[in-house]
Design a protein around this motif. Sequence first.
Motif, PDB file in Angstrom:
ATOM      1  N   ASP A  17       0.829  -1.197   0.000  1.00 29.58           N
ATOM      2  CA  ASP A  17       0.000   0.000   0.000  1.00 29.58           C
ATOM      3  C   ASP A  17       0.864   1.246   0.000  1.00 29.58           C
ATOM      4  N   GLY A  18       0.302   2.351  -0.435  1.00 36.84           N
ATOM      5  CA  GLY A  18       1.041   3.609  -0.479  1.00 36.84           C
ATOM      6  C   GLY A  18       1.843   3.709  -1.759  1.00 36.84           C
ATOM      7  N   SER A  19       2.878   4.517  -1.727  1.00 32.62           N
ATOM      8  CA  SER A  19       3.765   4.704  -2.869  1.00 32.62           C
ATOM      9  C   SER A  19       5.072   3.976  -2.561  1.00 32.62           C
ATOM     10  N   ILE A  20       5.298   2.853  -3.244  1.00 28.54           N
ATOM     11  CA  ILE A  20       6.434   1.975  -2.947  1.00 28.54           C
ATOM     12  C   ILE A  20       7.245   1.751  -4.211  1.00 28.54           C
ATOM     13  N   SER A  21       8.567   1.829  -4.086  1.00 27.71           N
ATOM     14  CA  SER A  21       9.477   1.459  -5.171  1.00 27.71           C
ATOM     15  C   SER A  21      10.460   0.438  -4.631  1.00 27.71           C
ATOM     16  N   LEU A  22      10.508  -0.723  -5.266  1.00 25.34           N
ATOM     17  CA  LEU A  22      11.454  -1.776  -4.902  1.00 25.34           C
ATOM     18  C   LEU A  22      12.385  -2.011  -6.079  1.00 25.34           C
ATOM     19  N   ASN A  23      13.693  -2.036  -5.808  1.00 28.15           N
ATOM     20  CA  ASN A  23      14.670  -2.346  -6.833  1.00 28.15           C
ATOM     21  C   ASN A  23      15.296  -3.677  -6.455  1.00 28.15           C
ATOM     22  N   ILE A  24      15.015  -4.716  -7.238  1.00 27.35           N
ATOM     23  CA  ILE A  24      15.498  -6.048  -6.894  1.00 27.35           C
ATOM     24  C   ILE A  24      16.621  -6.474  -7.830  1.00 27.35           C
ATOM     25  N   GLN A  25      17.444  -7.377  -7.326  1.00 26.75           N
ATOM     26  CA  GLN A  25      18.506  -7.967  -8.132  1.00 26.75           C
ATOM     27  C   GLN A  25      18.172  -9.435  -8.329  1.00 26.75           C
ATOM     28  N   ASN A  26      18.354  -9.920  -9.509  1.00 21.18           N
ATOM     29  CA  ASN A  26      18.124 -11.324  -9.833  1.00 21.18           C
ATOM     30  C   ASN A  26      16.677 -11.710  -9.569  1.00 21.18           C
ATOM     31  N   ASN A  27      16.460 -12.951  -9.199  1.00 20.34           N
ATOM     32  CA  ASN A  27      15.122 -13.500  -8.983  1.00 20.34           C
ATOM     33  C   ASN A  27      14.876 -13.663  -7.487  1.00 20.34           C
ATOM     34  N   ARG A  28      14.992 -12.607  -6.743  1.00 18.00           N
ATOM     35  CA  ARG A  28      15.021 -12.724  -5.290  1.00 18.00           C
ATOM     36  C   ARG A  28      13.741 -12.327  -4.580  1.00 18.00           C
ATOM     37  N   LEU A  29      12.757 -11.754  -5.261  1.00 18.24           N
ATOM     38  CA  LEU A  29      11.526 -11.347  -4.598  1.00 18.24           C
ATOM     39  C   LEU A  29      10.539 -12.502  -4.650  1.00 18.24           C
ATOM     40  N   LYS A  30      10.115 -12.972  -3.473  1.00 16.11           N
ATOM     41  CA  LYS A  30       9.232 -14.133  -3.357  1.00 16.11           C
ATOM     42  C   LYS A  30       7.920 -13.719  -2.698  1.00 16.11           C
ATOM     43  N   LEU A  31       6.814 -14.187  -3.283  1.00 14.00           N
ATOM     44  CA  LEU A  31       5.481 -13.967  -2.727  1.00 14.00           C
ATOM     45  C   LEU A  31       4.873 -15.336  -2.432  1.00 14.00           C
ATOM     46  N   PRO A  32       5.151 -15.891  -1.242  1.00  8.59           N
ATOM     47  CA  PRO A  32       4.694 -17.249  -0.938  1.00  8.59           C
ATOM     48  C   PRO A  32       3.176 -17.412  -0.960  1.00  8.59           C
ATOM     49  N   ASN A  33       2.438 -16.335  -0.661  1.00 15.81           N
ATOM     50  CA  ASN A  33       0.983 -16.416  -0.591  1.00 15.81           C
ATOM     51  C   ASN A  33       0.341 -15.258  -1.356  1.00 15.81           C
ATOM     52  N   GLY A  34       0.967 -14.873  -2.468  1.00 12.68           N
ATOM     53  CA  GLY A  34       0.447 -13.771  -3.263  1.00 12.68           C
ATOM     54  C   GLY A  34       0.646 -12.436  -2.575  1.00 12.68           C
TER      55      GLY A  34
END
Length: 168
Positions: A17-34
């Motif tokens: 929620d809100g205004s969020i910026s995420l900068n990820i490297q490789n395949n590292r962001l995981k959403l186990p439950n959406g």
Amino acid sequence: NTGNIFLGDDTHVPILDGSISLNIQNNRLKLPNGANVPVGANVTIMSSAENYSIDRQGGNLIVDGTLDITNLRITNNPTGGISINNGGVLKTRNTGGLYGTGAAIISGTLNLNIGNTIDYYADVNQKISTGKQYYNIIFSGSGGVKTPSNATLIDVHTDGKVTITGNP
């Protein structure tokens, strides 16, 4: 620069929620439950290289606000799916388009519900995915050519709209 970022777990669904910026490297962001992107949220997830993945491992990714996946892919596992709802906006600059082989979402369930908006905004040549009915579709960006991914027509709902901005 090793390790993963897990948002939520098998029982908790994160709310972006809100205004969020995420900068990820490789395949590292995981959403186990959406995850849920609620109305009014403006979330951007970016990476320096095209086709790194956001790994939706289960549950549902529900977009009621704005989710900009930039040049990333979403690994869309068989259980659950992705829903862009009424008022929800999904933005992509993945050159392979939104859905299908080589695209931002390669497989799995993708629901483009009544009232959704998909924004194709690459500044280079970009495929426009066919085989899904769009409600509102935007072609934007400062360059490149937008081309259907195959010979099939781009299907836009009769109550939806097509918007062209910039110099796509």
